[in-house]
Design a protein around this motif. Structure first.
Motif, PDB file in Angstrom:
ATOM      1  N   LYS A 166     -52.848  15.317  50.615  1.00 34.56           N
ATOM      2  CA  LYS A 166     -52.842  13.865  50.419  1.00 34.56           C
ATOM      3  C   LYS A 166     -52.892  13.532  48.924  1.00 34.56           C
ATOM      4  N   LEU A 167     -53.629  14.336  48.171  1.00 41.35           N
ATOM      5  CA  LEU A 167     -53.720  14.141  46.724  1.00 41.35           C
ATOM      6  C   LEU A 167     -52.376  14.452  46.065  1.00 41.35           C
ATOM      7  N   LEU A 168     -51.730  15.500  46.529  1.00 44.86           N
ATOM      8  CA  LEU A 168     -50.405  15.848  46.011  1.00 44.86           C
ATOM      9  C   LEU A 168     -49.416  14.719  46.266  1.00 44.86           C
ATOM     10  N   GLU A 169     -49.438  14.171  47.470  1.00 45.94           N
ATOM     11  CA  GLU A 169     -48.537  13.058  47.806  1.00 45.94           C
ATOM     12  C   GLU A 169     -48.756  11.876  46.875  1.00 45.94           C
ATOM     13  N   LEU A 170     -50.020  11.608  46.551  1.00 45.75           N
ATOM     14  CA  LEU A 170     -50.357  10.500  45.661  1.00 45.75           C
ATOM     15  C   LEU A 170     -49.816  10.751  44.253  1.00 45.75           C
ATOM     16  N   MET A 171     -49.952  11.996  43.771  1.00 50.95           N
ATOM     17  CA  MET A 171     -49.460  12.326  42.434  1.00 50.95           C
ATOM     18  C   MET A 171     -47.929  12.262  42.368  1.00 50.95           C
TER      19      MET A 171
END
Length: 356
Positions: free
Chosen positions: A163-168
């Motif tokens: 989810k953090l990767l998607e945000l970045m």
């Protein structure tokens, strides 16, 4: 020399307290106690190659790592430990870096030495150091890169950070993930972002060879990214021949030792359960969940500094005072999971001290 506040200060502690280094049991550094079979043979082979410079392009080394992690070798940057890669990275990223704390102090140190602006986020220590995704999204415009350790040091818990990767990716930011302890996780393929490196240029992953393979003195780590511009920029700063012939030679063998890898994972799966269960029977301490080879502990009424000295003076046991991690207080310690016999010893001593 400046004390950088890490573990494994065995020589200094031995000298200060007039003890023999060989008598000290080091629970402050997180190293696999299992020794690679035929290690001496490989070291001797490396010794024979010391008469020549290592391959300046590390063609064989990158190929061996490539086979191990299933990534194109052109996306792999070998280094003299993961720490060299951290410092090279800090010379080449944009000026605003966010760091999730508590975590390894060299991220912030490397950033500040390179005049980067550091934005510190706090992991939620009341919820097993969980990530506050909402806060990061709210402040997404305040930083250019985000640094996260997964599994995190000092608590050892692995997280699903897709989810953090998607945000970045959504906001075109660089996600830097330190996965130096990922191999200790039993089913690491579920959590490692290595599988996304070739697809997205927004990821930079750090790996360390010598922790899981039990050879920290060898100094071998690497960075992984498909960001061609970042790779090119890093190589402009990278010193030649920073990885020695011993590490280069060992890479021909250690990644292929499937028995060693699987038996180490199995050992830690069982020994973690044993240690966590045993520690939680000791009164007046909080034991945090872990997926790696170390455990974070908070004592209700015992200071880390006092406990460290007591264990060292009375039992020759060296632990990590974790009070200098951002967002931790003076009651936190970190201990490695070592051999079963050594683990039994520290459990016995903690029971003795806390039972007083």
């Amino acid at each position: 020399m400046k004390d950088l506040g890490h573990g494994a200060n065995v020589d200094l502690m031995a000298k200060t307290f007039n003890k023999k280094t060989e008598d000290i049991i080091d629970f402050s550094s997180n190293i696999n106690p299992k020794v690679i079979p035929n290690l001496k043979k490989y070291i001797l082979e490396g010794l024979n190659k010391c008469k020549s410079y290592p391959d300046i392009n590390y063609t064989s080394l990158r190929k061996n790592i490539s086979s191990y992690i299933n990534i194109n070798p052109k996306f792999i940057i070998p280094g003299n430990g993961a720490t060299e890669i951290i410092y090279l990275l800090m010379k080449n990223i944009k000026r605003r870096l966010a760091i999730l704390n508590p975590t390894f102090s060299e991220y912030e140190r490397g950033a500040k030495l390179n005049n980067l602006e550091v934005i510190n986020f706090k992991l939620n220590k009341d919820d097993e150091f969980s990530v506050n995704f909402h806060e990061i999204e709210e402040k997404i415009n305040e930083f250019d890169s985000l640094f996260i350790c997964n599994p995190n040091n000092p608590n050892g818990k692995v997280k699903d950070i897709e989810k953090l990767l998607e945000l970045m990716i959504k906001h075109n930011k660089l996600l830097i993930v330190d996965e130096t302890f990922m191999e200790f996780v039993y089913e690491d393929e579920k959590y490692s972002l290595i599988k996304y490196v070739e697809k997205y240029e927004n990821i930079f992953i750090l790996k360390a060879v010598t922790k899981f393979f039990g050879m920290p003195g060898l100094r071998l780590g690497y960075g992984v990214t498909s960001n061609k511009q970042l790779i090119e920029d890093i190589y402009k700063y990278k010193e030649p021949w920073s990885v020695n012939s011993f590490a280069d030679t060992l890479s021909n063998y250690i990644f292929n030792d499937k028995d060693y890898i699987s038996s180490s994972k199995e050992y830690y799966l069982n020994e973690r359960a044993y240690m966590l269960s045993s520690l939680r029977k000791i009164k007046k301490l909080k034991v945090y969940d872990t997926d790696t080879n170390f455990i974070l502990i908070r004592f209700e009424d015992k200071k880390a500094k006092e406990l460290k000295l007591q264990l060292f003076e009375e039992s020759n046991i060296l632990i990590r005072d974790a009070s200098n991690f951002i967002n931790l207080d003076e009651n936190y310690i970190r201990i490695a999971i070592k051999s079963h016999e050594e683990n039994q010893l520290i459990l016995k001593e903690l029971n003795r001290i806390m039972g007083e």
